[in-house]
Design an enzyme around this catalytic site. Structure first.
Site, short mmCIF file in Angstrom:
data_model
loop_
_atom_site.label_atom_id
_atom_site.label_comp_id
_atom_site.label_asym_id
_atom_site.label_seq_id
_atom_site.Cartn_x
_atom_site.Cartn_y
_atom_site.Cartn_z
N CYS A 146 -10.09 1.27 4.49
CA CYS A 146 -9.67 2.21 5.54
C CYS A 146 -10.19 3.64 5.31
O CYS A 146 -11.36 3.90 5.50
CB CYS A 146 -8.15 2.18 5.70
SG CYS A 146 -7.60 2.85 7.29
N HIS A 239 -6.40 -3.44 7.39
CA HIS A 239 -5.55 -3.53 6.21
C HIS A 239 -5.15 -4.98 5.96
O HIS A 239 -3.98 -5.36 6.14
CB HIS A 239 -4.30 -2.67 6.39
CG HIS A 239 -4.55 -1.21 6.30
ND1 HIS A 239 -4.71 -0.55 5.09
CD2 HIS A 239 -4.69 -0.27 7.26
CE1 HIS A 239 -4.92 0.74 5.31
NE2 HIS A 239 -4.90 0.93 6.63
N GLU A 241 -4.58 -6.33 3.27
CA GLU A 241 -3.64 -6.39 2.16
C GLU A 241 -2.18 -6.20 2.58
O GLU A 241 -1.26 -6.43 1.79
CB GLU A 241 -3.99 -5.32 1.11
CG GLU A 241 -3.55 -3.90 1.43
CD GLU A 241 -4.43 -3.16 2.44
OE1 GLU A 241 -4.14 -1.98 2.73
OE2 GLU A 241 -5.40 -3.77 2.94
#
Length: 363
Positions: A146, A239, A241
């Site tokens: 990001c 994202h 994760e």
């Protein structure tokens, strides 16, 4: 193979409680298995510091079937920290000087909070350049997440992110657009990824910089791209994760910011995240918040988090594991190859990593 708990970082204990395979260092020494050392440059603010550790550690551990992994968290001294966060860093994190001296096989760089539109004015700017430049010549591959992607695109590739009309957040469908690349081999050709950002690097900007886009979304833009050589730098704009509850926590913080007068508009729902029941509950909660503010109550009504959790779905983690597993497998393959490897520009269909194997010279 497991992540090795090489210190007493609380994230290791938390993952073990969740059922993750975490190996004690004395047991790791008894196994004749190749070690890989991954750095985690954690630039996230204090409130998200530990959660970010767990998210990336969890993703690495669940994706890893090939080696014992040692994950080395570190941060940048120029980032201001609370006393509590600094104590956590002092106890569990490693200084970059030691990491640079001992070396890494791969590096992950997290996002960060920023204070203004110009990334070059942020306190992490110069030290981040130092880390990225070191990694470019000393680490097999660096994965940027990001905000880190936006920073590296600016200082290495000369492409500045552009502000979006509104915050882009939610869960978005993506498609693989370069199916021959080994980072996306054996993963779903269509998959979801969460996004949360106010700015964007466009497809055209990635391509103009000579990078290769591997996965993107019609609604959310590019998620996954790689450097011109095909692997040395990997870029996420989304994202993958994120935990199932990450966007809920973020929405809650946005509501609290509205209640505190920090922002003037009530936050919209993250796209494609809340179901009908959750949306109805949260619409009712918004009405209660506005009533409380009109009546100048000192505290907002209790946020109905527990009534939302059971209705949330995670539609991205399996593919995230696949991509990270491919990434770690390639790192393992490259670092274990007994021949020299040099990176070349461009992706050859017969050599999609852009790697050319050469026989070592005798000199």
């Amino acid at each position: 193979m497991p992540i090795v708990a090489h210190n007493d970082l609380p994230a290791f204990a938390r993952l073990k409680e969740e059922g993750q395979q975490v190996l004690a260092p004395e047991l790791a020494l008894q196994q004749d298995i190749r070690e890989l050392h991954i750095g985690l440059l954690n630039m996230m603010p204090d409130a998200a510091l530990a959660a970010t550790e767990r998210q990336f550690f969890r993703l690495i551990g669940q994706s890893n079937q090939i080696a014992q992994f040692y994950v080395h968290p570190f941060t940048l001294d120029t980032l201001k920290r609370s006393a509590q966060a600094q104590a956590h860093i002092d106890r569990y994190y490693e200084p970059f000087e030691r990491i640079r001296e001992e070396g890494l096989d791969a590096l992950i760089v997290t996002g960060a909070n920023v204070t203004g539109p110009d990334l070059a004015l942020e306190p992490f700017w110069e030290p981040l350049i130092e880390v990225i430049d070191w990694a470019y010549t000393n680490v097999c591959s660096t994965l940027c997440s990001c905000l880190a992607t936006h920073a590296v695109m600016q200082f290495r590739y000369g492409r500045r992110r552009q502000p979006l009309p509104a915050k882009r957040w939610g869960v978005f469908a993506h498609r693989v657009v370069a199916r021959s690349h080994p980072l996306v081999s054996n993963v779903n050709t269509r998959f979801d990824v969460p996004h949360s950002r106010f700015n964007d690097i466009s497809h055209a900007q990635f391509v103009a910089a000579g990078l290769h886009v591997l996965a993107e979304s019609d609604a959310a833009g590019v998620h996954l791209a790689v450097s011109p050589d095909g692997f040395r730098q990997v870029f996420f704009q989304g994202h993958p994760e994120y935990d199932t509850i990450s966007l809920l926590k973020e929405y809650k913080r946005e509501v609290q910011r509205f209640g505190a007068g920090v922002q003037t508009t009530y936050p919209p729902f993250p796209d494609n995240y809340f179901g009908l029941q959750a949306s109805a509950i949260l619409d009712e909660y918004q009405a209660r918040v506005r009533t409380a503010l009109d009546q100048e109550q000192q505290e907002l009504p209790y946020f109905p988090e527990q009534h939302i959790l059971s209705g949330l779905n995670n539609t991205w983690h399996d593919t995230a594991e696949g991509v990270i597993g491919n990434w770690m497998g390639l790192v393992y393959q490259i670092t274990n190859n007994d021949r020299n490897l040099t990176f070349m520009s461009g992706i050859d269909p017969d050599d999609p990593l852009g790697l050319k194997r050469v026989t070592p010279s005798s000199g």
